[in-house]
Scaffold this motif. Sequence first.
Motif, PDB file in Angstrom:
ATOM      1  N   THR A   1     -15.897  19.607 -11.251  1.00  0.00           N
ATOM      2  CA  THR A   1     -16.140  18.430 -10.416  1.00  0.00           C
ATOM      3  C   THR A   1     -14.816  17.930  -9.873  1.00  0.00           C
ATOM      4  N   ILE A   2     -14.892  17.287  -8.741  1.00  0.00           N
ATOM      5  CA  ILE A   2     -13.706  16.730  -8.115  1.00  0.00           C
ATOM      6  C   ILE A   2     -13.945  15.256  -7.860  1.00  0.00           C
ATOM      7  N   HIS A   3     -12.976  14.448  -8.212  1.00  0.00           N
ATOM      8  CA  HIS A   3     -13.082  13.005  -8.055  1.00  0.00           C
ATOM      9  C   HIS A   3     -11.991  12.524  -7.114  1.00  0.00           C
ATOM     10  N   GLN A   4     -12.373  11.694  -6.192  1.00  0.00           N
ATOM     11  CA  GLN A   4     -11.427  11.172  -5.222  1.00  0.00           C
ATOM     12  C   GLN A   4     -11.694   9.674  -5.089  1.00  0.00           C
ATOM     13  N   TRP A   5     -10.631   8.909  -5.145  1.00  0.00           N
ATOM     14  CA  TRP A   5     -10.818   7.455  -4.996  1.00  0.00           C
ATOM     15  C   TRP A   5      -9.580   6.814  -4.379  1.00  0.00           C
ATOM     16  N   PRO A   6      -9.771   5.632  -3.750  1.00  0.00           N
ATOM     17  CA  PRO A   6     -11.046   4.919  -3.599  1.00  0.00           C
ATOM     18  C   PRO A   6     -11.880   5.500  -2.462  1.00  0.00           C
ATOM     19  N   ALA A   7     -13.088   5.058  -2.314  1.00  0.00           N
ATOM     20  CA  ALA A   7     -13.962   5.534  -1.255  1.00  0.00           C
ATOM     21  C   ALA A   7     -13.584   4.916   0.093  1.00  0.00           C
ATOM     22  N   THR A   8     -13.225   3.664   0.077  1.00  0.00           N
ATOM     23  CA  THR A   8     -12.783   2.990   1.299  1.00  0.00           C
ATOM     24  C   THR A   8     -11.560   2.148   0.978  1.00  0.00           C
ATOM     25  N   LEU A   9     -10.740   1.976   1.982  1.00  0.00           N
ATOM     26  CA  LEU A   9      -9.495   1.237   1.787  1.00  0.00           C
ATOM     27  C   LEU A   9      -9.065   0.632   3.110  1.00  0.00           C
TER      28      LEU A   9
ATOM     29  N   ASP B   1      -2.126   6.282  10.756  1.00  0.00           N
ATOM     30  CA  ASP B   1      -2.534   6.890   9.483  1.00  0.00           C
ATOM     31  C   ASP B   1      -4.003   6.651   9.170  1.00  0.00           C
ATOM     32  N   SER B   2      -4.652   5.836   9.963  1.00  0.00           N
ATOM     33  CA  SER B   2      -6.087   5.595   9.746  1.00  0.00           C
ATOM     34  C   SER B   2      -6.859   6.895   9.883  1.00  0.00           C
ATOM     35  N   GLY B   3      -7.873   7.046   9.058  1.00  0.00           N
ATOM     36  CA  GLY B   3      -8.684   8.255   9.125  1.00  0.00           C
ATOM     37  C   GLY B   3      -9.455   8.468   7.845  1.00  0.00           C
ATOM     38  N   PHE B   4     -10.092   9.601   7.800  1.00  0.00           N
ATOM     39  CA  PHE B   4     -10.891   9.991   6.641  1.00  0.00           C
ATOM     40  C   PHE B   4     -10.117  11.077   5.906  1.00  0.00           C
ATOM     41  N   TYR B   5      -9.753  10.793   4.668  1.00  0.00           N
ATOM     42  CA  TYR B   5      -8.921  11.710   3.880  1.00  0.00           C
ATOM     43  C   TYR B   5      -9.791  12.433   2.868  1.00  0.00           C
ATOM     44  N   LEU B   6      -9.648  13.740   2.879  1.00  0.00           N
ATOM     45  CA  LEU B   6     -10.463  14.571   1.990  1.00  0.00           C
ATOM     46  C   LEU B   6      -9.567  15.413   1.097  1.00  0.00           C
ATOM     47  N   CYS B   7      -9.901  15.422  -0.163  1.00  0.00           N
ATOM     48  CA  CYS B   7      -9.227  16.271  -1.142  1.00  0.00           C
ATOM     49  C   CYS B   7     -10.143  17.462  -1.440  1.00  0.00           C
ATOM     50  N   ALA B   8      -9.553  18.608  -1.691  1.00  0.00           N
ATOM     51  CA  ALA B   8     -10.364  19.786  -2.011  1.00  0.00           C
ATOM     52  C   ALA B   8      -9.646  20.635  -3.049  1.00  0.00           C
ATOM     53  N   TRP B   9     -10.424  21.413  -3.802  1.00  0.00           N
ATOM     54  CA  TRP B   9      -9.851  22.366  -4.741  1.00  0.00           C
ATOM     55  C   TRP B   9     -10.518  23.721  -4.530  1.00  0.00           C
TER      56      TRP B   9
ATOM     57  N   THR C   1     -11.964   9.518   1.357  1.00  0.00           N
ATOM     58  CA  THR C   1     -11.514   8.119   1.398  1.00  0.00           C
ATOM     59  C   THR C   1     -11.359   7.725   2.849  1.00  0.00           C
ATOM     60  N   ARG C   2     -12.060   6.664   3.210  1.00  0.00           N
ATOM     61  CA  ARG C   2     -11.938   6.185   4.586  1.00  0.00           C
ATOM     62  C   ARG C   2     -10.876   5.090   4.604  1.00  0.00           C
ATOM     63  N   LEU C   3      -9.751   5.407   5.229  1.00  0.00           N
ATOM     64  CA  LEU C   3      -8.610   4.496   5.280  1.00  0.00           C
ATOM     65  C   LEU C   3      -8.524   3.850   6.654  1.00  0.00           C
ATOM     66  N   THR C   4      -8.467   2.540   6.659  1.00  0.00           N
ATOM     67  CA  THR C   4      -8.256   1.789   7.889  1.00  0.00           C
ATOM     68  C   THR C   4      -6.969   0.994   7.750  1.00  0.00           C
ATOM     69  N   VAL C   5      -6.047   1.255   8.646  1.00  0.00           N
ATOM     70  CA  VAL C   5      -4.779   0.518   8.644  1.00  0.00           C
ATOM     71  C   VAL C   5      -4.869  -0.554   9.721  1.00  0.00           C
ATOM     72  N   VAL C   6      -4.648  -1.789   9.322  1.00  0.00           N
ATOM     73  CA  VAL C   6      -4.823  -2.915  10.258  1.00  0.00           C
ATOM     74  C   VAL C   6      -3.490  -3.650  10.485  1.00  0.00           C
TER      75      VAL C   6
END
Lengths: 115, 111
Positions: free
Chosen positions: B3-11, B85-93, B106-111
């Motif tokens: 299993t792969i865990h990535q956090w946070p989901a939104t930021l 840098d805003s965007g959707f960040y995905l980790c993979a193995w 992780t959906r990152l929004t830079v404001v």
Amino acid sequence: AQKVTQAQTEISVVEKEDVTLDCVYETRDTTYYLFWYKQPPSGELVFLIRRNSFDEQNEISGRYSWNFQKSTSSFNFTITASQVVDSAVYFCALSENFGNEKLTFGTGTRLTIIP
Amino acid sequence: SQTIHQWPATLVQPVGSPLSLECTVEGTSNPNLYWYRQAAGRGLQLLFYSVGIGQISSEVPQNLSASRPQDRQFILSSKKLLLSDSGFYLCAWRAQGRIAFFGQGTRLTVV
């Protein structure tokens, strides 16, 4: 350098029509892997298929089929009798083998199935 | 099973603030680890990949960095975030040559 090209940015078809998503790749390796992934609106990438460079046999899985042709460096994906649930972004990817673990994706094709 | 865990989901982060995204994998050893970014309506851009502890390959020069302090942990960082840098960040193995499995993103929004 490895490269994947998905020339179709967006495709829309009416439900039950067949649709083919194109993928063309570039690599200098003789051994490599090709992949297709589906990205539904939720965002998570879902693995669909992997094909290694020594296996040119086409594959069918239900309504999905894949046509791998080394002569044209293509790995195309066909959905037969499309359904609304097939609406997603589809990515083709390439990984060279042994010594280069980079996994390169194409820019994706957004498929919309119109009910 | 793996299993792969990535956090946070939104930021949501202000411009100039630091960033730390974490990804961990369970159920496997010595995986290859990847960070991808997907800008809105765009494809997947490979940012970093790692074939072992402390081994980081950077694909795109930018103000982001990655580290792999443990075998199954991959961290994406920035000292000062930019709007771009805003965007959707995905980790993979993945194991060598094999299928890549992705985290939830992780959906990152830079404001």
